[in-house]
Design an enzyme around this catalytic site. Structure first.
Site, PDB file in Angstrom:
ATOM      1  N   ASP A 151     -84.299 -87.481 -49.879  1.00  0.00           N
ATOM      2  CA  ASP A 151     -83.344 -87.609 -49.108  1.00  0.00           C
ATOM      3  C   ASP A 151     -81.931 -88.426 -49.661  1.00  0.00           C
ATOM      4  O   ASP A 151     -80.999 -88.124 -49.613  1.00  0.00           O
ATOM      5  CB  ASP A 151     -83.726 -88.122 -47.482  1.00  0.00           C
ATOM      6  CG  ASP A 151     -84.844 -87.325 -47.157  1.00  0.00           C
ATOM      7  OD1 ASP A 151     -85.412 -86.668 -47.818  1.00  0.00           O
ATOM      8  OD2 ASP A 151     -84.798 -87.080 -45.832  1.00  0.00           O
ATOM      9  N   GLU A 200     -96.299 -93.504 -45.900  1.00  0.00           N
ATOM     10  CA  GLU A 200     -95.274 -92.645 -46.739  1.00  0.00           C
ATOM     11  C   GLU A 200     -94.809 -93.130 -48.155  1.00  0.00           C
ATOM     12  O   GLU A 200     -94.992 -92.586 -49.142  1.00  0.00           O
ATOM     13  CB  GLU A 200     -94.041 -92.537 -45.975  1.00  0.00           C
ATOM     14  CG  GLU A 200     -93.007 -91.202 -46.065  1.00  0.00           C
ATOM     15  CD  GLU A 200     -91.936 -91.632 -44.978  1.00  0.00           C
ATOM     16  OE1 GLU A 200     -91.729 -92.275 -44.399  1.00  0.00           O
ATOM     17  OE2 GLU A 200     -91.041 -90.557 -45.142  1.00  0.00           O
TER      18      GLU A 200
HETATM   19  C1  9WN Z   1     -86.298 -84.952 -43.483  1.00  0.00           C
HETATM   20  C2  9WN Z   1     -91.585 -85.410 -44.032  1.00  0.00           C
HETATM   21  C3  9WN Z   1     -90.371 -85.574 -44.961  1.00  0.00           C
HETATM   22  C4  9WN Z   1     -90.636 -85.380 -46.410  1.00  0.00           C
HETATM   23  C5  9WN Z   1     -89.245 -85.628 -47.021  1.00  0.00           C
HETATM   24  C6  9WN Z   1     -88.999 -87.110 -46.804  1.00  0.00           C
HETATM   25  C7  9WN Z   1     -88.798 -87.185 -45.275  1.00  0.00           C
HETATM   26  C8  9WN Z   1     -87.363 -86.094 -43.577  1.00  0.00           C
HETATM   27  C9  9WN Z   1     -86.588 -87.317 -42.956  1.00  0.00           C
HETATM   28  O1  9WN Z   1     -89.907 -86.790 -44.637  1.00  0.00           O
HETATM   29  O2  9WN Z   1     -87.648 -86.362 -45.014  1.00  0.00           O
HETATM   30  O3  9WN Z   1     -86.796 -83.988 -44.035  1.00  0.00           O
HETATM   31  O4  9WN Z   1     -86.477 -87.349 -41.584  1.00  0.00           O
HETATM   32  O5  9WN Z   1     -86.469 -88.390 -43.433  1.00  0.00           O
HETATM   33  O6  9WN Z   1     -87.996 -87.726 -47.584  1.00  0.00           O
HETATM   34  O7  9WN Z   1     -89.633 -85.612 -48.610  1.00  0.00           O
HETATM   35  O8  9WN Z   1     -91.029 -83.953 -46.672  1.00  0.00           O
HETATM   36  O9  9WN Z   1     -92.532 -86.264 -44.729  1.00  0.00           O
END
Ligand code: 9WN
Length: 445
Positions: free
Chosen positions: A177, A415
């Site tokens: 992101d 995370e």
């Molecule tokens: C948007 C779910 C996801 C990961 C991504 C990470 C984060 C989401 C967010 O979380 O993104 O898709 O809302 O921040 O960057 O890599 O798949 O864990």
């Protein structure tokens, strides 16, 4: 780490996965991410494979049930329903209303995708399948195989009309992101004016400094509005849309996944036509990454298609040739030297010599902020796999040991982690972190 701590850690990791199990699919995390995410599911399936290979296959089957007719596997399948707290929800994407490619699916989805870790996951599931279960799992892999080929074909064609071997990313949400890799391209977007919105992530987490800024979110949401306007149609997007990046990390995962798919062709009885097609994508992907490799810096650069410029930043993505298991000894040597240099794992301030998402030597580096510095265990897992396949057993063993020490030291399956202190950051009880810990902590076969 002693055998006893490994067992305790495995039990804790298994408890995280079970706690996030929604019945056939797994929430990416209980608080922040209550739906099914694409590349999360692939890692999660690897975790499940250590507990029950049948459950691992179900995870991927559920995800691929939401595959679009174009072959795209959407980045989120909104399985938790409308009541679930996640922003932006399905109404922002409205995919089924604007494109026939997203109709008739079991759940609503987003209109973008994430790195294709799935074939790597299926190969791992197969490796972990005990002999009595092999006929049943082989049959399920056979059924999934054409969908995997369709997915890779979409990436190799719809996302690469130039046949460059490099995948064009449409959105920062296609994996990493708020990585500084996207900063210049986002800054070029003129007058973003998304409809009114309220973020949930910053209040859920409590510390907004660990998440993207509102400046980022304005652009993320505006890009979604544009994608919807172009009806998620790749041709229209390539012609008009402002954010198009040849993402070398995404492309490297596709290379590794194509190699895994070729291995799976043996398991699934794939025909000669499929094998030749996949081998062609594999060669093209390697050649594309080689063109982006800079021998001087040792890094591989993303490319901004709209601006016509290379993106030369020191981030984990610069190790794309390693992630793609490059066969080129020169590239490999340069990348391994850089990996353990002071710009990356050899930085004296690091708590553990693990790959940070952004180099501490980059001006954009922030140790707490999401993809701008923290260590993400899933990224180090991908690197670990590559190092094993490249024959760098000692370096791989170090990554595994330190990654486990990081999670054990924090006592949490977060995370991401602060690279300097090892403090757990972002979402707690993150499924994919638990999943890769299960793989790292598994007893040797
Ligand atoms: C948007 C779910 C996801 C990961 C991504 C990470 C984060 C989401 C967010 O979380 O993104 O898709 O809302 O921040 O960057 O890599 O798949 O864990």
């Amino acid at each position: 780490m002693t055998a006893g701590t490994d067992v305790a850690l495995r039990d804790q990791a298994a408890a995280v996965l079970r706690g996030n199990d929604a019945g056939g699919w797994t929430k990416a995390s209980p608080l922040l991410y209550p739906h099914q995410w694409s590349w999360d599911s692939a890692f999660i399936a690897i975790g499940w494979a250590h507990l029950d290979v049948r459950r691992a296959m179900t995870e991927l089957e559920q995800l691929f049930a939401a595959q679009w007719s174009t072959g795209m596997v959407p980045h989120i399948v909104f399985r938790a329903g409308r009541g679930a707290r996640y922003f932006p929800g399905p109404e922002w994407w409205d995919c089924a209303a604007v494109t026939p490619a997203a109709r008739g699916l079991p759940a609503q989805t987003t209109g973008i995708c994430q790195p294709p870790v799935h074939a790597l996951a299926v190969r791992r599931i197969w490796q972990l399948t005990p002999p009595p279960l092999r006929p049943a799992i082989r049959a399920r892999i056979q059924a999934l195989f054409p969908r995997l080929v369709h997915w890779h074909r979409y990436l190799a064609t719809g996302r690469d009309p130039e046949a460059s071997g490099l995948v064009t990313a449409y959105h920062p949400w296609e994996g990493t992101d708020n990585s500084p890799r996207w900063d210049r391209a986002l800054a070029r977007i003129e007058a973003p004016r998304p409809g009114p919105y309220t973020r949930l992530d910053t209040s859920e987490l409590g510390d907004p400094a660990q998440r993207p800024t509102d400046w980022d979110y304005d652009r993320y949401l505006w890009l979604v509005e544009l994608l919807r306007e172009y009806r998620y149609d790749d041709e229209q997007i390539h012609r008009h849309y402002p954010f198009q990046i040849k993402d070398v990390f995404f492309s490297a995962v596709l290379v590794a996944a194509n190699a895994a798919l070729l291995d799976l062709a043996g398991v699934a009885g794939g025909g000669d036509g499929d094998r030749a097609e996949v081998a062609g994508w594999l060669d093209r992907g390697r050649a594309g990454l080689t063109r982006q490799f800079d021998a001087g810096s040792g890094l591989c650069a993303d490319y901004d298609v709209r601006a016509g410029e290379q993106i030369r930043l020191r981030t984990f993505a610069g190790f794309a040739p390693l992630f793609a298991r490059t066969a080129d000894a020169g590239q490999r040597g340069a990348q391994l030297r850089l990996l353990d240099s002071a710009d990356f794992c050899g930085n004296p301030r690091l708590r553990w010599p693990l790959l940070p998402s952004t180099s501490p030597a980059e001006p954009a580096f922030e140790p707490h902020n999401y993809w701008r510095g923290p260590v993400w265990p899933v990224i180090d897992w991908l690197l670990w796999q590559s190092l094993i396949e490249l024959g760098c057993a000692d370096r791989a063993a170090g990554l595994r040991r330190d990654s486990l020490a990081q999670v054990t030291g924090a006592g949490e399956f977060n995370e991401y982690f602060d690279p300097f202190t090892g403090a757990p950051l972002g979402s707690p009880r993150q499924s994919w972190t638990a999943a890769v810990v299960l793989d790292w902590a598994a007893p040797p076969p």
